[in-house]
Design a protein around this motif. Structure first.
Motif, PDB file in Angstrom:
ATOM      1  N   VAL A 102      15.802  54.712  44.240  1.00  0.00           N
ATOM      2  CA  VAL A 102      15.074  53.611  44.886  1.00  0.00           C
ATOM      3  C   VAL A 102      14.130  54.142  45.959  1.00  0.00           C
ATOM      4  N   ILE A 103      14.582  55.133  46.749  1.00  0.00           N
ATOM      5  CA  ILE A 103      13.787  55.656  47.857  1.00  0.00           C
ATOM      6  C   ILE A 103      12.497  56.311  47.360  1.00  0.00           C
ATOM      7  N   LYS A 104      12.513  56.791  46.118  1.00  0.00           N
ATOM      8  CA  LYS A 104      11.326  57.425  45.547  1.00  0.00           C
ATOM      9  C   LYS A 104      10.331  56.417  44.994  1.00  0.00           C
ATOM     10  N   LYS A 105      10.754  55.213  44.809  1.00  0.00           N
ATOM     11  CA  LYS A 105       9.885  54.182  44.232  1.00  0.00           C
ATOM     12  C   LYS A 105       8.805  53.804  45.244  1.00  0.00           C
ATOM     13  N   ARG A 106       7.578  53.822  44.826  1.00  0.00           N
ATOM     14  CA  ARG A 106       6.457  53.618  45.750  1.00  0.00           C
ATOM     15  C   ARG A 106       6.346  52.188  46.246  1.00  0.00           C
ATOM     16  N   GLU A 107       6.447  51.226  45.344  1.00  0.00           N
ATOM     17  CA  GLU A 107       6.232  49.839  45.712  1.00  0.00           C
ATOM     18  C   GLU A 107       7.509  49.029  45.531  1.00  0.00           C
ATOM     19  N   ILE A 108       8.033  48.527  46.633  1.00  0.00           N
ATOM     20  CA  ILE A 108       9.168  47.609  46.596  1.00  0.00           C
ATOM     21  C   ILE A 108       8.761  46.380  47.392  1.00  0.00           C
ATOM     22  N   SER A 109       8.872  45.220  46.797  1.00  0.00           N
ATOM     23  CA  SER A 109       8.450  43.996  47.460  1.00  0.00           C
ATOM     24  C   SER A 109       9.569  43.444  48.335  1.00  0.00           C
ATOM     25  N   GLY A 110       9.445  43.661  49.648  1.00  0.00           N
ATOM     26  CA  GLY A 110      10.428  43.114  50.571  1.00  0.00           C
ATOM     27  C   GLY A 110      10.434  41.596  50.541  1.00  0.00           C
ATOM     28  N   GLN A 111       9.271  41.007  50.379  1.00  0.00           N
ATOM     29  CA  GLN A 111       9.185  39.545  50.348  1.00  0.00           C
ATOM     30  C   GLN A 111       9.953  38.978  49.155  1.00  0.00           C
ATOM     31  N   ARG A 112       9.817  39.623  47.999  1.00  0.00           N
ATOM     32  CA  ARG A 112      10.508  39.143  46.798  1.00  0.00           C
ATOM     33  C   ARG A 112      12.024  39.303  46.938  1.00  0.00           C
ATOM     34  N   ILE A 113      12.449  40.444  47.472  1.00  0.00           N
ATOM     35  CA  ILE A 113      13.880  40.677  47.657  1.00  0.00           C
ATOM     36  C   ILE A 113      14.469  39.659  48.630  1.00  0.00           C
ATOM     37  N   CYS A 114      13.762  39.416  49.720  1.00  0.00           N
ATOM     38  CA  CYS A 114      14.256  38.475  50.730  1.00  0.00           C
ATOM     39  C   CYS A 114      14.299  37.044  50.187  1.00  0.00           C
ATOM     40  N   ALA A 115      13.316  36.689  49.365  1.00  0.00           N
ATOM     41  CA  ALA A 115      13.321  35.354  48.757  1.00  0.00           C
ATOM     42  C   ALA A 115      14.549  35.193  47.873  1.00  0.00           C
ATOM     43  N   TYR A 116      14.891  36.254  47.144  1.00  0.00           N
ATOM     44  CA  TYR A 116      16.089  36.248  46.293  1.00  0.00           C
ATOM     45  C   TYR A 116      17.345  36.053  47.145  1.00  0.00           C
ATOM     46  N   LEU A 117      17.443  36.787  48.255  1.00  0.00           N
ATOM     47  CA  LEU A 117      18.611  36.700  49.119  1.00  0.00           C
ATOM     48  C   LEU A 117      18.687  35.365  49.838  1.00  0.00           C
ATOM     49  N   ASN A 118      17.539  34.804  50.200  1.00  0.00           N
ATOM     50  CA  ASN A 118      17.521  33.505  50.881  1.00  0.00           C
ATOM     51  C   ASN A 118      18.180  32.426  50.043  1.00  0.00           C
ATOM     52  N   GLN A 119      17.996  32.500  48.732  1.00  0.00           N
ATOM     53  CA  GLN A 119      18.549  31.502  47.830  1.00  0.00           C
ATOM     54  C   GLN A 119      20.042  31.682  47.613  1.00  0.00           C
ATOM     55  N   TYR A 123      22.869  31.973  56.255  1.00  0.00           N
ATOM     56  CA  TYR A 123      22.094  32.490  57.380  1.00  0.00           C
ATOM     57  C   TYR A 123      22.870  33.578  58.117  1.00  0.00           C
ATOM     58  N   GLU A 124      24.194  33.365  58.300  1.00  0.00           N
ATOM     59  CA  GLU A 124      25.006  34.337  59.034  1.00  0.00           C
ATOM     60  C   GLU A 124      25.008  35.697  58.356  1.00  0.00           C
ATOM     61  N   VAL A 125      25.016  35.711  57.034  1.00  0.00           N
ATOM     62  CA  VAL A 125      24.983  36.981  56.302  1.00  0.00           C
ATOM     63  C   VAL A 125      23.648  37.683  56.522  1.00  0.00           C
ATOM     64  N   ARG A 126      22.573  36.900  56.515  1.00  0.00           N
ATOM     65  CA  ARG A 126      21.242  37.505  56.694  1.00  0.00           C
ATOM     66  C   ARG A 126      21.072  38.054  58.115  1.00  0.00           C
ATOM     67  N   LEU A 127      21.697  37.419  59.089  1.00  0.00           N
ATOM     68  CA  LEU A 127      21.673  37.960  60.454  1.00  0.00           C
ATOM     69  C   LEU A 127      22.314  39.341  60.481  1.00  0.00           C
ATOM     70  N   LEU A 151      10.718  45.577  60.515  1.00  0.00           N
ATOM     71  CA  LEU A 151      11.942  44.788  60.645  1.00  0.00           C
ATOM     72  C   LEU A 151      11.631  43.332  60.993  1.00  0.00           C
ATOM     73  N   ARG A 152      10.629  43.133  61.851  1.00  0.00           N
ATOM     74  CA  ARG A 152      10.221  41.766  62.199  1.00  0.00           C
ATOM     75  C   ARG A 152       9.663  41.053  60.962  1.00  0.00           C
ATOM     76  N   GLU A 153       8.917  41.790  60.159  1.00  0.00           N
ATOM     77  CA  GLU A 153       8.362  41.235  58.919  1.00  0.00           C
ATOM     78  C   GLU A 153       9.480  40.830  57.959  1.00  0.00           C
ATOM     79  N   LEU A 154      10.449  41.733  57.764  1.00  0.00           N
ATOM     80  CA  LEU A 154      11.565  41.437  56.870  1.00  0.00           C
ATOM     81  C   LEU A 154      12.399  40.273  57.393  1.00  0.00           C
ATOM     82  N   ALA A 155      12.599  40.238  58.712  1.00  0.00           N
ATOM     83  CA  ALA A 155      13.355  39.131  59.309  1.00  0.00           C
ATOM     84  C   ALA A 155      12.642  37.798  59.063  1.00  0.00           C
ATOM     85  N   GLY A 156      11.319  37.830  59.132  1.00  0.00           N
ATOM     86  CA  GLY A 156      10.548  36.627  58.829  1.00  0.00           C
ATOM     87  C   GLY A 156      10.744  36.177  57.391  1.00  0.00           C
ATOM     88  N   TYR A 157      10.716  37.142  56.468  1.00  0.00           N
ATOM     89  CA  TYR A 157      10.959  36.828  55.054  1.00  0.00           C
ATOM     90  C   TYR A 157      12.366  36.269  54.849  1.00  0.00           C
TER      91      TYR A 157
END
Length: 241
Positions: A102-119, A123-127, A151-157
């Motif tokens: 995973v660390i070698k992968k150039r493009e990982i969409s944090g927004q997409r991952i966070c949207a998946y986790l949001n669903q 909230y307590e787990v995401r904190l 981190l602020r960006e990911l927290a926003g997502y």
């Protein structure tokens, strides 16, 4: 599960890209019929298995590690040691092999991952997830501005409130008013307001509130709860409460 079989077959042929494609195809096949698995949320949310959660967690770890433009060995070691302590050697090594890909992968969409986790997570787990990611950023002894921005960006997502984010950041970035920031109050707060804030934060961050089977997140909850207690004790000592 079909999706993991698809990921395995895809990995044999195309390494990580094949694993991802196989996983997605398999998810389409068994997604409609999946009714078991561990629930990380309340009943109103969709379900997420431990393996799904770990894969997304590893992806977010890689985003934070690469946030300042370099891959720090201390941060890699932090992730390895954390998974070793949490899951044991055999499972941790298997997880970390995936992480190295995973660390070698150039493009990982944090927004997409966070949207998946949001669903799928409360909230307590995401904190606690944000708390864990801050721990990675601090592993090399310093949380850089680039890491804070990421981190602020990911927290926003992850739909984390600004006050909650500042409270977590205060546990990792030194400032004169850290104890007050952790309790989400101003230094001008009265003694009664301090006590009330502590009670609220103790309820909010109590490990029992984190309804998850993931040991890494459970450990993060325990650490954050201890930080809330330390902040309150520091203010008590300062004020003679």
């Amino acid at each position: 599960m079909i999706k993991w079989f698809g990921a395995f077959v895809g990995y044999l042929f195309l390494r990580l890209p094949g694993a991802i494609i196989g996983f997605l195809i398999g998810s389409l096949i068994d997604g409609a019929s999946r009714s078991g698995g561990t629930v990380f949320t309340d009943f109103t949310r969709q379900k997420v298995s431990p393996a799904d959660f770990e894969l997304n967690l590893l992806s977010l770890c890689s985003i934070v590690i690469k946030a300042d433009g370099r891959v720090s060995q201390q941060e890699l070691d932090y992730v390895r040691q954390y998974f070793l302590a949490t899951y044991g050697k055999e499972k941790a090594n298997a997880i970390f092999r995936t992480f190295n890909e995973v660390i070698k992968k150039r493009e990982i969409s944090g927004q997409r991952i966070c949207a998946y986790l949001n669903q799928r997570t409360r909230y307590e787990v995401r904190l606690q997830l944000v708390h864990f990611l801050f721990g990675i950023a601090q592993a090399d002894g310093h949380v850089s501005e680039a890491e804070i921005r990421k981190l602020r960006e990911l927290a926003g997502y992850l739909q984390i409130g600004a006050t909650d984010f500042e409270s977590i950041m205060a546990m990792f970035v030194e400032s004169a008013d850290n104890a007050y920031k952790i309790l989400e109050i101003e230094r001008t707060a009265t003694d009664e307001e301090v006590k009330k804030a502590y009670r609220n934060m103790a309820k909010k961050y109590h490990p029992d509130r984190v309804n998850t089977q993931d040991e890494a997140i459970k450990r993060g909850a325990e650490e954050k709860f201890k930080e809330v207690q330390k902040a309150y004790e520091a203010i008590q000592q300062e004020r003679g409460i």
